[in-house]
Design an enzyme around this catalytic site. Structure first.
Site, short mmCIF file in Angstrom:
data_model
loop_
_atom_site.label_atom_id
_atom_site.label_comp_id
_atom_site.label_asym_id
_atom_site.label_seq_id
_atom_site.Cartn_x
_atom_site.Cartn_y
_atom_site.Cartn_z
CB SER A 25 142.63 -2.05 83.56
OG SER A 25 143.34 -2.86 84.27
N GLY A 76 137.67 -10.46 90.36
CA GLY A 76 138.63 -10.32 91.54
C GLY A 76 140.20 -10.33 91.24
CG LEU A 77 141.83 -6.98 90.70
CD1 LEU A 77 141.91 -6.00 92.03
CD2 LEU A 77 142.39 -6.19 89.49
CG ASN A 131 142.18 -1.32 90.34
OD1 ASN A 131 141.34 -0.74 90.98
ND2 ASN A 131 142.21 -2.25 89.81
CB CYS A 134 139.13 -3.41 92.30
SG CYS A 134 138.36 -4.76 91.65
CB ILE A 195 134.02 6.18 86.58
CG1 ILE A 195 132.94 5.67 85.79
CG2 ILE A 195 133.82 7.54 87.01
CD1 ILE A 195 131.60 5.94 86.17
N GLY A 221 129.44 -1.04 80.70
CA GLY A 221 128.77 -1.19 79.66
C GLY A 221 128.08 0.25 79.47
N GLY A 269 135.92 -0.41 76.89
CA GLY A 269 136.08 -1.75 77.94
C GLY A 269 135.19 -2.74 77.37
#
Lengths: 306, 261
Positions: A25, A76-77, A131, A134, A195, A221, A269
């Site tokens: 995501s 920040g979504l 989620n 975050c 995670i 990363g 990701g």
């Protein structure tokens, strides 16, 4: 032939994937951004950018900083809200063969349950990912994943109203991720995603400013892969529901490392930012690597660490 | 962009613009041809550095030939530095063409660029081949820039703005010239302070201006949300007004009135 299929769970909320390659995501938009670069239906599943009940503007710039071996982000979504997702994006996703997982973000248990209820009705959505991890928002987010009572509350409320498979995405920013994993399982989670990003920061000695407007951000990363592997290994030993591994995967070998320590599937990701075709390539590279080392069924290789 | 693709590409030419120049001209031959592009669009170029984790960088397309794409790159950071270790025949990866493009010329179109912001105008002046005025400010010597690659129909006026007083001359000239384009359009590309100056002038003088933002981008496809630009309430798509939009997909070119920079 290598059998790459995986099954997440065994009950009525089972999620069957053609292969274990999913997208993480927040790194794959709503999937449609990538249709020029590959067939999103060929991936195990795609996980959409975190969605909230109402649109969110997100954090000010700068939001991303490059660090050694990875990225630090505090987006920040930012998202268009669930109404827009349903009216504009899901109809387009329905036309692909993609297995789609919505990632849910909310400020309260009530909102989480409401979102789950709404998205449960959507046939284009195959599963929900909560989620609760975050690190870049003031309210909600990681607070749910760091507090045992809140985590139990949100997972139980969501699983009660959801008609779909529910995965809970855990944060490594806790004293004991295993404890949180067990709470999610005990309250009805069908799988766990391990995670989310590690909280971090980066600064500039010349301007004396933080490199992110939000000061702190989430680290992702290749630099976090050892942390993620450790979390997946410990959680996979402790729970009986499937664990989806995520954290710094950049090659087919990385995928097999996560599966070796107990992951059923993985999410890609940050590597997608380096090459938009990467998740698609990885599906083929995984088959090639399995052939090379004599793995006939991915599921046979899972959790076989000596 | 429906026509964007990911491809490997062989370097067919890689040269500094002059001896010791930090700016390189690189011409690549993509193994899958880039098609249907327009001036102002960009590509993401992965320098193939050996870092465990290296991100591509966005570059304006300076020209696309039948089988080549040319870029001008100012070596500034750890990725672009890698350019010095590359040579003809090396294979890199790229994806594009990405983003939107500048509006075609109207009767009165003024081009303004600062430094390496000249790159999209090399292709713009050649794509449209019409008389245009181009104000170009540069800090290092003019020979570092591809001015002679711009169409001969373009009238270039250059400003060596290597100190504050010469910079002021450039800025004053921009204001004076923009005043003559009140019925036309101004197209600009360059460093953020220059674009901010032009944006503020465009609003003050009520002139239509398009700005190509030089924002740091990581994915180039609208996914990372790291290159966003703040919009005003006049942003063309009201759903996204007064919020953030991705510079890579909604831009890199924005109408000055519609953004806050």
């Amino acid at each position: 032939m290598v059998d790459c299929r995986v099954q997440l769970g065994s009950d009525s909320f089972m999620l069957s994937l053609e292969n274990p390659i999913m997208t993480a995501s927040g790194t794959f938009g709503y999937g449609l951004e990538f249709t020029n670069y590959g067939d999103i239906g060929s991936l195990g599943a795609i996980v959409l950018k975190g969605i909230s009940l109402r649109p969110r503007v997100g954090n000010p710039m700068p939001r991303i900083a490059e660090v050694e071996g990875g990225l630090l982000n505090a987006v920040g979504l930012q998202n268009y809200g669930v109404e827009y997702l349903i009216s504009h994006i899901l109809p387009q996703l329905q036309d692909t063969r993609a297995t789609v997982i919505a990632n849910l973000y909310a400020n309260s248990v009530h909102e989480f349950a409401e979102l789950a209820r709404i998205l449960s009705e959507e046939s284009a959505i195959h599963a929900l990912e909560l989620n609760v991890s975050c690190p870049n928002v003031r309210e909600g987010g990681v607070l749910f994943g760091q507090n045992k009572a809140m985590l139990a509350d949100v997972v139980s409320h969501v699983t009660r109203v959801s008609k779909k498979h529910v995965s809970v995405k855990l944060t490594p920013n806790v004293t004991d991720i295993v404890e949180m994993a067990r709470i999610a399982e005990d309250n009805g989670a069908n799988s766990l995603t391990c995670i989310n990003t590690l909280q971090g920061m980066a600064v500039d000695i010349y301007s004396k400013k933080p490199k992110l407007a939000n000061i702190y951000g989430g680290l992702s990363g290749p630099c976090i892969k050892p942390v993620a592997l450790q979390c997946v290994h410990r959680v996979a030993q402790a729970v009986s529901i499937p664990v989806i591994g995520v954290g710094g995967i950049c090659s087919a070998q990385d995928v097999l490392e996560f599966i070796l320590v107990g992951a059923y599937a993985v999410q890609i990701g940050t590597a997608t930012f380096m090459n938009p075709t990467f998740p698609f390539q990885l599906v083929d590279e995984l088959v090639t690597l399995c052939k090379e080392i004599g793995i006939e069924r991915i599921e046979e290789f899972r959790n076989t660490l000596l | 962009m429906q026509n964007a693709l990911y491809t490997s590409a062989t370097i067919v030419e890689l040269l500094p613009m002059c001896v010791g120049s930090p700016i390189y001209k690189i011409t690549l031959s993509p193994h899958s041809p880039l098609q249907h592009w327009s001036a102002g669009q960009f590509i993401m170029l992965d320098f193939g550095s050996s870092h465990l984790c290296s991100f591509a960088r966005p570059f304006s397309i300076a020209s696309i030939g039948s089988s080549t794409v040319t870029l001008y790159i100012h070596i500034r950071g750890k990725e672009t530095k890698h350019l010095r270790t590359l040579s003809r025949g090396d294979v890199l990866h790229m994806w594009g063409p990405l983003g939107n493009s500048f509006s075609p010329p109207t009767k009165e179109t003024l081009l303004i660029a600062g430094g390496i912001g000249i790159a999209p105008f090399v292709t713009y002046t050649n794509q449209y081949r019409t008389p245009l005025t181009f104000l170009f400010g540069h800090r290092i010597d003019e020979e570092n820039y591809p001015l002679n690659e711009c169409s001969t129909m373009t009238t270039c006026r250059t400003f060596h703005d290597n100190n504050s007083s010469s910079l002021q001359v450039f800025l004053d000239e921009i204001r004076a010239t923009m005043l003559q384009y009140k019925q036309g359009q101004v197209l600009a590309c360059g460093p953020l302070p220059l674009l901010r100056y032009i944006r503020n002038l465009a609003i003050e003088l009520d002139i239509y201006a398009e700005l190509s933002l030089e924002e740091t981008m990581f994915c180039g496809v609208g996914a990372c949300l790291g290159c966003v630009c703040k919009t005003t309430d006049s942003y063309s798509d009201s759903r996204y007004s007064d919020s953030y939009v991705q510079s890579c997909t909604a831009g890199p070119i924005f109408v000055a009135h519609n953004i806050l920079i």
